[in-house]
Design a protein around this motif. Structure first.
Motif, PDB file in Angstrom:
ATOM      1  N   THR A  11       0.842  -1.190   0.000  1.00 35.68           N
ATOM      2  CA  THR A  11       0.000   0.000   0.000  1.00 35.68           C
ATOM      3  C   THR A  11       0.880   1.244   0.000  1.00 35.68           C
ATOM      4  OG1 THR A  11      -1.759  -1.145   1.213  1.00 35.68           O
ATOM      5  CG2 THR A  11      -1.748   1.255   1.346  1.00 35.68           C
ATOM      6  N   ALA A  12       0.394   2.294  -0.651  1.00 34.35           N
ATOM      7  CA  ALA A  12       1.136   3.552  -0.678  1.00 34.35           C
ATOM      8  C   ALA A  12       0.222   4.671  -1.142  1.00 34.35           C
ATOM      9  CB  ALA A  12       2.335   3.453  -1.623  1.00 34.35           C
ATOM     10  N   PRO A  13       0.487   5.890  -0.693  1.00 33.62           N
ATOM     11  CA  PRO A  13      -0.251   7.023  -1.260  1.00 33.62           C
ATOM     12  C   PRO A  13       0.163   7.225  -2.709  1.00 33.62           C
ATOM     13  CG  PRO A  13       1.497   7.797   0.193  1.00 33.62           C
ATOM     14  CD  PRO A  13       1.432   6.313   0.357  1.00 33.62           C
ATOM     15  N   SER A  14      -0.728   7.800  -3.498  1.00 33.15           N
ATOM     16  CA  SER A  14      -0.452   8.029  -4.913  1.00 33.15           C
ATOM     17  C   SER A  14       0.811   8.863  -5.096  1.00 33.15           C
ATOM     18  CB  SER A  14      -1.642   8.743  -5.558  1.00 33.15           C
ATOM     19  OG  SER A  14      -1.393   9.000  -6.913  1.00 33.15           O
ATOM     20  N   GLY A  15       1.710   8.375  -5.971  1.00 35.01           N
ATOM     21  CA  GLY A  15       2.932   9.110  -6.261  1.00 35.01           C
ATOM     22  C   GLY A  15       4.132   8.704  -5.439  1.00 35.01           C
ATOM     23  N   ALA A  16       3.978   7.716  -4.539  1.00 32.58           N
ATOM     24  CA  ALA A  16       5.085   7.306  -3.669  1.00 32.58           C
ATOM     25  C   ALA A  16       6.047   6.339  -4.352  1.00 32.58           C
ATOM     26  CB  ALA A  16       4.554   6.680  -2.390  1.00 32.58           C
ATOM     27  N   GLY A  17       5.697   5.864  -5.555  1.00 33.34           N
ATOM     28  CA  GLY A  17       6.596   4.969  -6.280  1.00 33.34           C
ATOM     29  C   GLY A  17       6.268   3.500  -6.132  1.00 33.34           C
ATOM     30  N   LYS A  18       5.084   3.199  -5.658  1.00 31.52           N
ATOM     31  CA  LYS A  18       4.689   1.804  -5.430  1.00 31.52           C
ATOM     32  C   LYS A  18       4.773   0.965  -6.706  1.00 31.52           C
ATOM     33  CE  LYS A  18       0.359   1.032  -5.246  1.00 31.52           C
ATOM     34  NZ  LYS A  18      -1.067   1.005  -4.865  1.00 31.52           N
ATOM     35  N   ASP A 103      -5.248  -0.257  -1.480  1.00 36.19           N
ATOM     36  CA  ASP A 103      -5.156   0.826  -0.513  1.00 36.19           C
ATOM     37  C   ASP A 103      -5.358   0.307   0.910  1.00 36.19           C
ATOM     38  OD1 ASP A 103      -7.864   0.401  -0.239  1.00 36.19           O
ATOM     39  OD2 ASP A 103      -8.469   2.397  -0.896  1.00 36.19           O
ATOM     40  N   TRP A 104      -5.279   1.213   1.877  1.00 39.84           N
ATOM     41  CA  TRP A 104      -5.355   0.799   3.278  1.00 39.84           C
ATOM     42  C   TRP A 104      -6.703   0.192   3.626  1.00 39.84           C
ATOM     43  CZ3 TRP A 104      -9.050   2.831   6.449  1.00 39.84           C
ATOM     44  CH2 TRP A 104      -9.653   4.025   6.066  1.00 39.84           C
ATOM     45  N   GLN A 105      -7.768   0.666   2.970  1.00 37.31           N
ATOM     46  CA  GLN A 105      -9.091   0.095   3.231  1.00 37.31           C
ATOM     47  C   GLN A 105      -9.131  -1.368   2.806  1.00 37.31           C
ATOM     48  OE1 GLN A 105     -12.374   2.993   1.969  1.00 37.31           O
ATOM     49  NE2 GLN A 105     -10.576   3.847   0.940  1.00 37.31           N
ATOM     50  N   THR A 129       7.256  16.345  -1.346  1.00 36.52           N
ATOM     51  CA  THR A 129       7.773  15.749  -2.583  1.00 36.52           C
ATOM     52  C   THR A 129       6.636  15.371  -3.515  1.00 36.52           C
ATOM     53  OG1 THR A 129       9.689  14.854  -1.390  1.00 36.52           O
ATOM     54  CG2 THR A 129       9.186  13.880  -3.536  1.00 36.52           C
ATOM     55  N   LEU A 130       5.577  14.781  -2.951  1.00 36.85           N
ATOM     56  CA  LEU A 130       4.428  14.399  -3.769  1.00 36.85           C
ATOM     57  C   LEU A 130       3.724  15.630  -4.338  1.00 36.85           C
ATOM     58  CD1 LEU A 130       2.731  11.509  -1.757  1.00 36.85           C
ATOM     59  CD2 LEU A 130       4.457  11.383  -3.530  1.00 36.85           C
ATOM     60  N   GLU A 131       3.585  16.652  -3.514  1.00 45.36           N
ATOM     61  CA  GLU A 131       2.917  17.872  -3.974  1.00 45.36           C
ATOM     62  C   GLU A 131       3.702  18.516  -5.120  1.00 45.36           C
ATOM     63  OE1 GLU A 131       1.167  22.093  -2.206  1.00 45.36           O
ATOM     64  OE2 GLU A 131       1.920  20.538  -0.851  1.00 45.36           O
ATOM     65  N   GLU A 132       5.007  18.491  -5.004  1.00 51.07           N
ATOM     66  CA  GLU A 132       5.854  19.062  -6.060  1.00 51.07           C
ATOM     67  C   GLU A 132       5.674  18.311  -7.371  1.00 51.07           C
ATOM     68  OE1 GLU A 132      10.601  19.781  -7.030  1.00 51.07           O
ATOM     69  OE2 GLU A 132       9.975  19.216  -4.999  1.00 51.07           O
ATOM     70  N   ARG A 133       5.548  16.982  -7.291  1.00 51.32           N
ATOM     71  CA  ARG A 133       5.336  16.173  -8.496  1.00 51.32           C
ATOM     72  C   ARG A 133       4.016  16.521  -9.158  1.00 51.32           C
ATOM     73  NH1 ARG A 133       7.010  10.308  -5.879  1.00 51.32           N
ATOM     74  NH2 ARG A 133       9.240  10.745  -5.637  1.00 51.32           N
ATOM     75  N   ILE A 151      -6.007  13.695   1.020  1.00 51.43           N
ATOM     76  CA  ILE A 151      -6.211  12.249   0.939  1.00 51.43           C
ATOM     77  C   ILE A 151      -4.920  11.508   1.280  1.00 51.43           C
ATOM     78  CG2 ILE A 151      -6.669  10.320  -0.632  1.00 51.43           C
ATOM     79  CD1 ILE A 151      -8.671  12.181  -2.065  1.00 51.43           C
ATOM     80  N   VAL A 152      -3.791  12.014   0.754  1.00 49.01           N
ATOM     81  CA  VAL A 152      -2.489  11.401   1.040  1.00 49.01           C
ATOM     82  C   VAL A 152      -2.227  11.367   2.537  1.00 49.01           C
ATOM     83  CG1 VAL A 152       0.011  11.814   0.900  1.00 49.01           C
ATOM     84  CG2 VAL A 152      -1.377  11.873  -1.173  1.00 49.01           C
ATOM     85  N   ARG A 153      -2.447  12.480   3.201  1.00 47.40           N
ATOM     86  CA  ARG A 153      -2.196  12.528   4.644  1.00 47.40           C
ATOM     87  C   ARG A 153      -3.124  11.583   5.407  1.00 47.40           C
ATOM     88  NH1 ARG A 153       1.194  16.550   6.237  1.00 47.40           N
ATOM     89  NH2 ARG A 153       1.680  18.188   4.725  1.00 47.40           N
ATOM     90  N   SER A 154      -4.373  11.468   4.970  1.00 52.24           N
ATOM     91  CA  SER A 154      -5.311  10.562   5.646  1.00 52.24           C
ATOM     92  C   SER A 154      -4.903   9.104   5.435  1.00 52.24           C
ATOM     93  CB  SER A 154      -6.740  10.801   5.143  1.00 52.24           C
ATOM     94  OG  SER A 154      -6.884  10.404   3.791  1.00 52.24           O
ATOM     95  N   GLU A 155      -4.306   8.807   4.276  1.00 46.61           N
ATOM     96  CA  GLU A 155      -3.817   7.450   4.024  1.00 46.61           C
ATOM     97  C   GLU A 155      -2.626   7.127   4.923  1.00 46.61           C
ATOM     98  OE1 GLU A 155      -4.929   6.928  -0.728  1.00 46.61           O
ATOM     99  OE2 GLU A 155      -3.039   7.865  -0.145  1.00 46.61           O
ATOM    100  N   ILE A 156      -1.726   8.087   5.051  1.00 48.32           N
ATOM    101  CA  ILE A 156      -0.527   7.880   5.868  1.00 48.32           C
ATOM    102  C   ILE A 156      -0.882   7.705   7.346  1.00 48.32           C
ATOM    103  CG2 ILE A 156       1.670   8.920   6.593  1.00 48.32           C
ATOM    104  CD1 ILE A 156       1.859  10.168   3.801  1.00 48.32           C
ATOM    105  N   ASP A 157      -2.042   8.201   7.755  1.00 42.38           N
ATOM    106  CA  ASP A 157      -2.501   8.011   9.136  1.00 42.38           C
ATOM    107  C   ASP A 157      -2.594   6.531   9.504  1.00 42.38           C
ATOM    108  OD1 ASP A 157      -2.701  10.733   9.514  1.00 42.38           O
ATOM    109  OD2 ASP A 157      -4.875  10.816   9.222  1.00 42.38           O
ATOM    110  N   HIS A 158      -2.691   5.640   8.518  1.00 44.12           N
ATOM    111  CA  HIS A 158      -2.879   4.209   8.764  1.00 44.12           C
ATOM    112  C   HIS A 158      -1.574   3.404   8.695  1.00 44.12           C
ATOM    113  CE1 HIS A 158      -7.308   4.428   8.716  1.00 44.12           C
ATOM    114  NE2 HIS A 158      -7.106   5.417   7.882  1.00 44.12           N
ATOM    115  N   VAL A 159      -0.456   4.093   8.665  1.00 40.97           N
ATOM    116  CA  VAL A 159       0.828   3.412   8.472  1.00 40.97           C
ATOM    117  C   VAL A 159       1.113   2.377   9.569  1.00 40.97           C
ATOM    118  CG1 VAL A 159       2.175   5.178   9.677  1.00 40.97           C
ATOM    119  CG2 VAL A 159       3.262   3.793   7.897  1.00 40.97           C
ATOM    120  N   ALA A 160       0.691   2.637  10.799  1.00 41.39           N
ATOM    121  CA  ALA A 160       0.998   1.740  11.912  1.00 41.39           C
ATOM    122  C   ALA A 160       0.260   0.406  11.823  1.00 41.39           C
ATOM    123  CB  ALA A 160       0.674   2.414  13.246  1.00 41.39           C
ATOM    124  N   GLU A 161      -0.698   0.291  10.898  1.00 40.43           N
ATOM    125  CA  GLU A 161      -1.435  -0.961  10.734  1.00 40.43           C
ATOM    126  C   GLU A 161      -0.638  -2.003   9.939  1.00 40.43           C
ATOM    127  OE1 GLU A 161      -5.143   0.082   8.915  1.00 40.43           O
ATOM    128  OE2 GLU A 161      -5.556   1.663  10.384  1.00 40.43           O
TER     129      GLU A 161
END
Length: 207
Positions: A11-18, A103-105, A129-133, A151-161
């Motif tokens: 899983t990754a936010p859009s633009g992270a290189g997944k 995605d995290w869901q 970095t993502l915003e710049e892209r 949306i990216v920040r809300s996705e990253i909120d779930h990283v600990a899962e």
């Protein structure tokens, strides 16, 4: 379920290189197979039905979902995405390792059915970095960019899962980390005792 295959959820936010990282993993390791998701969105240039996605209309997607065919499903930017549970079970029963790009869901839904699934979260060096892209592309309005960043920040909120976190700062290192995770999970004691039961038992004192 008695199986020897592993499920890896990336899983990754859009633009992270997944996509780049997953492609490198699949090229380096032929023992792992990418799950082909169903989607209601239209094919993009170069995408092949059945290879990149199973492209279906909304009515067909909803029918499959209502029938219980999907292991997980999610709505992303107004489009439906889902994974076939039957296909996953068939592959695992043969010992194949499966990789899901969801995605995290979707990851949460997968863990309810397969709690042993290995979750890997890919992060960018920073959200800036993502915003710049996005801004360099010059395709989106300021409103769209700000919405995507929220949306990216809300996705990253779930990283600990997730079980593992890879920060995609240096591409070669991130690829190495992803490949290493997959290979390490294969040689966990529980998996080896399951997959190599006869071989290991024969080496014991009572074998």
């Amino acid at each position: 379920m008695n199986s020897t295959g592993n499920i890896f959820v990336v899983t990754a936010p859009s633009g992270a290189g997944k996509t780049t990282l997953v492609a490198a993993l699949l090229a380096a390791d032929k023992q792992i197979q990418l799950s082909v998701s169903y989607t209601t969105r239209a094919p993009r240039d170069g995408e092949i039905p059945g290879v990149h996605y199973h492209f279906v209309d909304r009515a067909s997607f909803d029918q499959l979902k209502a029938r219980g065919d999907f292991l997980e499903s999610a709505e992303v930017y107004g489009n439906g995405y889902a994974t076939s549970e039957r296909w996953i079970r068939e592959q695992l029963s043969t010992g194949r390792d499966i990789l899901l790009e969801i995605d995290w869901q979707g990851a949460q839904q997968v863990r309810k059915v397969f709690p042993e699934a290995v979750g890997i979260f890919i992060l960018p060096p920073s959200v800036e970095t993502l915003e710049e892209r996005l801004r360099r592309r010059g395709k989106d309005s300021e409103e769209v960019i700000q919405n995507r960043m929220a949306i990216v920040r809300s996705e990253i909120d779930h990283v600990a899962e997730f079980d593992y976190v890879i920060i995609n700062e240096e591409l070669d290192l991130a690829i190495h980390d992803l490949i290493s995770i997959v290979r390490a999970e294969r040689v966990r004691t529980k998996k080896q005792l399951q997959k190599r039961a006869t071989q290991i038992t024969a080496m014991k004192s009572n074998g």
